[in-house]
Write a protein that holds these residues in place. Structure first.
Motif, short mmCIF file in Angstrom:
data_model
loop_
_atom_site.label_atom_id
_atom_site.label_comp_id
_atom_site.label_asym_id
_atom_site.label_seq_id
_atom_site.Cartn_x
_atom_site.Cartn_y
_atom_site.Cartn_z
N THR A 299 36.99 48.40 34.26
CA THR A 299 36.32 47.44 34.83
C THR A 299 37.01 47.08 36.47
N GLU A 311 34.18 38.12 40.34
CA GLU A 311 33.58 38.49 38.83
C GLU A 311 34.12 40.04 38.40
N ILE A 313 33.27 43.42 36.74
CA ILE A 313 31.85 44.29 36.70
C ILE A 313 32.65 45.69 36.03
N ALA A 321 26.37 46.98 42.41
CA ALA A 321 26.56 45.72 42.50
C ALA A 321 26.89 45.46 43.90
#
Length: 328
Positions: A299, A311, A313, A321
């Protein structure tokens, strides 16, 4: 504060007699990193050199790489070399006769056929490395494996200057059948931890490389390659913590570059705080953070610099993103 990372470009002048692809005055591009003894920095700079050459349109590139140890383990190796050449000294060329007394390492990279043949059976430095130098070299190679930079271990590769330590490398174009590609190194460098102290400065680890523009232009002409347009200002900063995270981040860095998203990173720093300060100073909107946990989980933490909102992701979705956010 360290590390200090610099680049330069401009005209240089050479004292020795120019050979093919070498000129009395020539233009040189160079990259230097001072104050960092991490293997990741060696690999990062090799990666940058490789990508610069690839980016101007050159293909079939290969990194030739070796280690020459340091002042702890190299003396034992030099003694072994002297022993090897003691009864073979008369068989080497005139230049190497002098090098026997001044810089015996240079006998290994002599291009004269007799010297080349003699050098094939000479002792190899990898057999004389201490644990630290061996670990450093292993880490450099693991980084290059991770970022898929092709390399050849070349035990005859040395740099001619005494201040070099550990990593030494050159980037060449591989020979192709029927192609008239010049046989010369386009980029060369390595680690030179003794340079700053040799110039009366404090003991400072350093690594870097240089490349000659004329050689690159000649090679581009021979290969019929065309250089692409220049790149934009960085939009994303990639911060990382730990060895595994650095490797993952280097891959991210390349992924973003390939997809036209200009990224910036400071691979020599180990503090996330100091990396975030750099991102803030550069006015970058989004920072990607890869720590030990994220590297193992696959991640990435996406941080909006203005608000501080973060955040998590999945790594395979981070490019998309970021692209979505940059459109807004």
């Amino acid at each position: 504060s360290h590390p200090v990372q610099l680049w330069y470009f401009g005209p240089m002048f050479r004292h020795d007699n120019p050979q093919a692809g070498r000129f009395r005055q020539f233009y040189q591009l160079g990259v230097e990193s001072f104050g960092d003894d991490n293997a990741a920095t060696d690999a990062l700079l090799i990666f940058i050199g490789y990508k610069v050459l690839e980016g101007v349109g050159l293909k079939n590139l290969v990194v030739k790489i070796n280690t020459i140890g340091d002042s702890n383990c190299r003396p034992q190796y030099l003694r072994a070399l002297k022993d090897y050449y003691r009864n073979r000294g008369k068989k080497v060329c005139n230049k190497c006769q002098k090098r026997l007394k001044t810089n015996i390492l240079r006998l290994l990279d002599c291009e004269e056929s007799d010297c080349k043949n003699l050098g094939k059976d000479a002792p190899q430095i990898v057999d004389y490395l201490d644990d630290e130098c061996r670990a450093h070299f292993k880490n450099v190679l693991e980084f290059l494996d991770e970022v898929k930079v092709p390399y050849l271990l070349d035990s005859r590769l040395v740099r001619g200057l005494d201040y070099y330590t550990r990593t030494v490398f050159e980037i060449w174009t591989e020979e192709k059948e029927g192609a008239e590609v010049p046989k010369w190194a386009l980029c060369g460098g390595g680690r030179y931890d003794k340079l700053v102290s040799l110039l009366s400065g404090p003991k400072t680890p350093a690594t870097g490389w240089s490349m000659g523009m004329e050689r690159i232009v000649l090679t581009l002409k021979k290969e019929g390659a065309t250089a692409p347009e220049s790149h934009a200002q960085p939009k994303v900063f990639i911060a990382q913590l730990g060895e595994v995270a650095k490797r993952k981040s280097l891959l991210l860095f390349e992924d973003f570059r390939k997809h036209g998203v200009a990224a910036k990173a400071s691979f020599g720093r180990d503090s996330i705080k100091s990396q975030l300060r750099i991102a803030h100073r550069l006015g970058i909107k989004y920072t990607l953070i890869v720590g030990q946990k994220e590297a193992l989980d696959g991640t990435v933490i996406l941080r909006e610099m203005d608000s501080g909102v973060q955040e998590t992701i999945p790594q395979e979705k981070i490019l998309e993103a970021v692209k979505q956010r940059l459109k807004k």
